[in-house]
Design a protein around this motif. Structure first.
Motif, mmCIF file in Angstrom:
data_model
loop_
_atom_site.group_PDB
_atom_site.id
_atom_site.type_symbol
_atom_site.label_atom_id
_atom_site.label_comp_id
_atom_site.label_asym_id
_atom_site.label_seq_id
_atom_site.Cartn_x
_atom_site.Cartn_y
_atom_site.Cartn_z
ATOM 1 N N ILE A 14 0.864 -1.182 0.000
ATOM 2 C CA ILE A 14 0.000 0.000 0.000
ATOM 3 C C ILE A 14 0.894 1.223 0.000
ATOM 4 O O ILE A 14 1.805 1.338 0.839
ATOM 5 N N ALA A 15 0.643 2.116 -0.959
ATOM 6 C CA ALA A 15 1.505 3.297 -1.085
ATOM 7 C C ALA A 15 1.117 4.357 -0.061
ATOM 8 O O ALA A 15 -0.070 4.622 0.155
ATOM 9 N N LEU A 16 2.143 4.945 0.558
ATOM 10 C CA LEU A 16 1.938 6.072 1.482
ATOM 11 C C LEU A 16 2.124 7.381 0.705
ATOM 12 O O LEU A 16 1.519 8.387 1.018
ATOM 13 N N ILE A 17 3.003 7.349 -0.298
ATOM 14 C CA ILE A 17 3.061 8.403 -1.325
ATOM 15 C C ILE A 17 2.664 7.678 -2.605
ATOM 16 O O ILE A 17 3.314 6.723 -3.009
ATOM 17 N N LYS A 18 1.576 8.122 -3.230
ATOM 18 C CA LYS A 18 0.973 7.329 -4.301
ATOM 19 C C LYS A 18 1.636 7.514 -5.661
ATOM 20 O O LYS A 18 2.228 8.556 -5.947
ATOM 21 N N SER A 36 5.967 2.909 -0.438
ATOM 22 C CA SER A 36 4.907 2.008 0.048
ATOM 23 C C SER A 36 5.378 1.139 1.197
ATOM 24 O O SER A 36 6.572 1.084 1.522
ATOM 25 N N LEU A 37 4.417 0.422 1.759
ATOM 26 C CA LEU A 37 4.713 -0.612 2.752
ATOM 27 C C LEU A 37 4.179 -1.934 2.196
ATOM 28 O O LEU A 37 2.996 -2.040 1.853
ATOM 29 N N THR A 38 5.057 -2.924 2.098
ATOM 30 C CA THR A 38 4.604 -4.269 1.687
ATOM 31 C C THR A 38 3.955 -4.923 2.905
ATOM 32 O O THR A 38 4.474 -4.823 4.024
ATOM 33 N N LEU A 39 2.809 -5.569 2.678
ATOM 34 C CA LEU A 39 2.029 -6.114 3.791
ATOM 35 C C LEU A 39 2.363 -7.579 4.067
ATOM 36 O O LEU A 39 2.940 -8.273 3.220
ATOM 37 N N ASP A 40 1.942 -8.039 5.236
ATOM 38 C CA ASP A 40 2.145 -9.458 5.582
ATOM 39 C C ASP A 40 0.841 -10.251 5.446
ATOM 40 O O ASP A 40 0.752 -11.357 5.959
ATOM 41 N N VAL A 152 9.240 0.601 0.804
ATOM 42 C CA VAL A 152 9.857 0.484 -0.525
ATOM 43 C C VAL A 152 9.675 1.790 -1.294
ATOM 44 O O VAL A 152 8.589 2.391 -1.271
ATOM 45 N N LEU A 153 10.735 2.206 -1.956
ATOM 46 C CA LEU A 153 10.690 3.412 -2.798
ATOM 47 C C LEU A 153 10.763 2.990 -4.259
ATOM 48 O O LEU A 153 11.630 2.190 -4.639
ATOM 49 N N TRP A 154 9.852 3.498 -5.067
ATOM 50 C CA TRP A 154 9.908 3.254 -6.524
ATOM 51 C C TRP A 154 10.327 4.551 -7.202
ATOM 52 O O TRP A 154 9.610 5.551 -7.117
ATOM 53 N N HIS A 155 11.484 4.503 -7.848
ATOM 54 C CA HIS A 155 11.996 5.670 -8.557
ATOM 55 C C HIS A 155 11.239 5.854 -9.870
ATOM 56 O O HIS A 155 11.153 4.911 -10.665
ATOM 57 N N TYR A 169 12.946 1.831 -11.118
ATOM 58 C CA TYR A 169 12.919 0.560 -10.383
ATOM 59 C C TYR A 169 12.637 0.845 -8.908
ATOM 60 O O TYR A 169 12.707 1.998 -8.463
ATOM 61 N N ALA A 170 12.335 -0.206 -8.168
ATOM 62 C CA ALA A 170 12.066 -0.042 -6.737
ATOM 63 C C ALA A 170 13.264 -0.515 -5.923
ATOM 64 O O ALA A 170 14.100 -1.283 -6.413
ATOM 65 N N GLU A 171 13.330 -0.047 -4.697
ATOM 66 C CA GLU A 171 14.352 -0.540 -3.768
ATOM 67 C C GLU A 171 13.827 -0.431 -2.344
ATOM 68 O O GLU A 171 12.956 0.409 -2.056
ATOM 69 N N ALA A 172 14.369 -1.258 -1.458
ATOM 70 C CA ALA A 172 13.926 -1.244 -0.065
ATOM 71 C C ALA A 172 14.446 0.010 0.623
ATOM 72 O O ALA A 172 15.573 0.444 0.370
ATOM 73 N N VAL A 173 13.612 0.584 1.490
ATOM 74 C CA VAL A 173 14.029 1.722 2.324
ATOM 75 C C VAL A 173 14.387 1.133 3.678
ATOM 76 O O VAL A 173 13.517 0.660 4.407
ATOM 77 N N THR A 174 15.666 1.139 3.976
ATOM 78 C CA THR A 174 16.090 0.415 5.180
ATOM 79 C C THR A 174 16.472 1.341 6.338
ATOM 80 O O THR A 174 16.686 0.875 7.450
#
Ligand code: PMV
Length: 331
Positions: A14-18, A36-40, A152-155, A169-174
């Motif tokens: 679910i995207a927090l910034i759409k 976004s946040l990937t859900l469980d 996760v950030l999608w550029h 592409y996307a990458e994890a925000v750590t």
């Protein structure tokens, strides 16, 4: 002998910034970066087997043969994978969702992330996670983000690059330790009346609010990254709610207007505002459907869910989930 079968599992995000609107329809390149946040919860499991004797791809989704637009998009996606792998065989694909399809609960994100991973493996493409997210993006933009777990950030990528595909592409925000939950308030699990693809086109072409929303989203993203680093839940929540409501206002100002918010959605949005007044940290976000997801600190999730059950019984608590993974390859 059974043919070799590849199985992949992916979760929705679910995207927090759409992400809303494409500057390149074919390559699926967005106007702005999204986060976004990937859900469980609600995983999609996709099994794929290549059939050298078949002349067409076969897709079964949740026990039914896919038809129409869904079949067309999935077949086009496999054609892209085949082209990259220089292979010809058609595939037999079986997909199981645990989330209602097309209801703004991100089934296309988990669906295309799982399909990208399973198909790449089945056709012998050896891809890094970055390459896989670029491939998944071609199926559905938001799927690029479901390749990774957590935030996760999608550029959006560089439109002037010689090959813009490479830069999106996307990458994890750590660099965050924020422990958040998303409480999904399911108001309507039916398929949406207008596809997000159509709705985006209409918003980009006709909404007087669209360019302003894109500009705001770019600034929102910078502020959100700082808030994530600082573990500032209130700031993350406020930016997310404002970004989502701004996206909905932009589409509602389009012609013809795109309306995903129903009277029931407004009741939930009101409920969330009331919770905040009572001192509970809860912020709403919405996608291409009437359902509302409520963002809160993980520790507050049960309390928020309990209050949301005053509106509807169908409330699901989700937390940070994993990226796409291969579940099995059998021969
Ligand atoms: O990936 P698509 O084409 O289903 O578009 C998803 C758009 C939103 O869910 C509304 C926003 C987002 O960033 O996920």
């Amino acid at each position: 002998m059974t043919a070799r079968e590849t199985v992949a599992v992916a979760h929705p995000n679910i995207a927090l910034i759409k992400y809303w609107g494409k500057r390149d329809e074919h390559l699926v390149l967005p106007f702005n970066d999204s986060l976004s946040l990937t859900l469980d919860v609600f995983p999609t499991t996709t099994r794929i087997r290549l059939d050298p004797d078949a002349t067409v791809d076969q897709f079964v989704i949740d026990g039914r043969a896919a038809r129409g637009e869904v079949l067309h998009r999935a077949t086009e996606f496999l054609a892209l994978v085949r082209e990259r792998a220089a292979r010809q065989e058609r595939a037999v694909v079986d997909t199981r969702n645990t989330v209602p399809l097309g209801a703004g609960l991100a089934s296309s994100a988990s669906g295309f992330a799982a399909l990208a991973m399973a198909a790449a493996q089945a056709y012998g493409l050896s891809l890094s996670a970055t390459q896989l997210s670029r491939l998944a993006r071609r199926g559905s933009g938001s799927a690029a983000r479901s390749v990774f777990g957590g935030f996760v950030l999608w550029h959006a990528g560089d439109p002037d690059a010689p090959d813009p595909d490479l830069s999106s592409y996307a990458e994890a925000v750590t660099d965050t330790r924020l422990d958040t939950a998303l409480v999904a308030v399911v108001l309507d699990a039916g398929p949406k009346a207008v596809s997000s693809r159509e709705a985006m086109r209409c918003t980009v072409a006709t909404s007087p609010l669209y360019q302003g929303w894109v500009t705001d989203s770019r600034a929102d993203l910078v502020r959100m990254r700082t808030a994530l680093r600082n573990g500032d839940m209130a700031c993350v929540g406020e930016i997310a709610e404002r970004n989502a409501l701004g996206m909905h206002r932009a589409m509602e100002a389009a012609w013809p207007a795109v309306r995903y918010r129903s009277p029931a959605s407004h009741t939930v949005l009101h409920h969330v505002r009331r919770l905040r007044k009572e001192g509970v940290g809860a912020w709403a976000t919405m996608d291409a459907g009437p359902n509302v997801k409520v963002l809160c600190a993980s520790a507050d999730a049960e309390q928020v869910a309990e209050r949301m059950r005053e509106v509807t019984a169908r409330v699901v608590v989700a937390r940070s989930g994993p990226g796409a993974r291969l579940a099995a390859v059998t021969s």
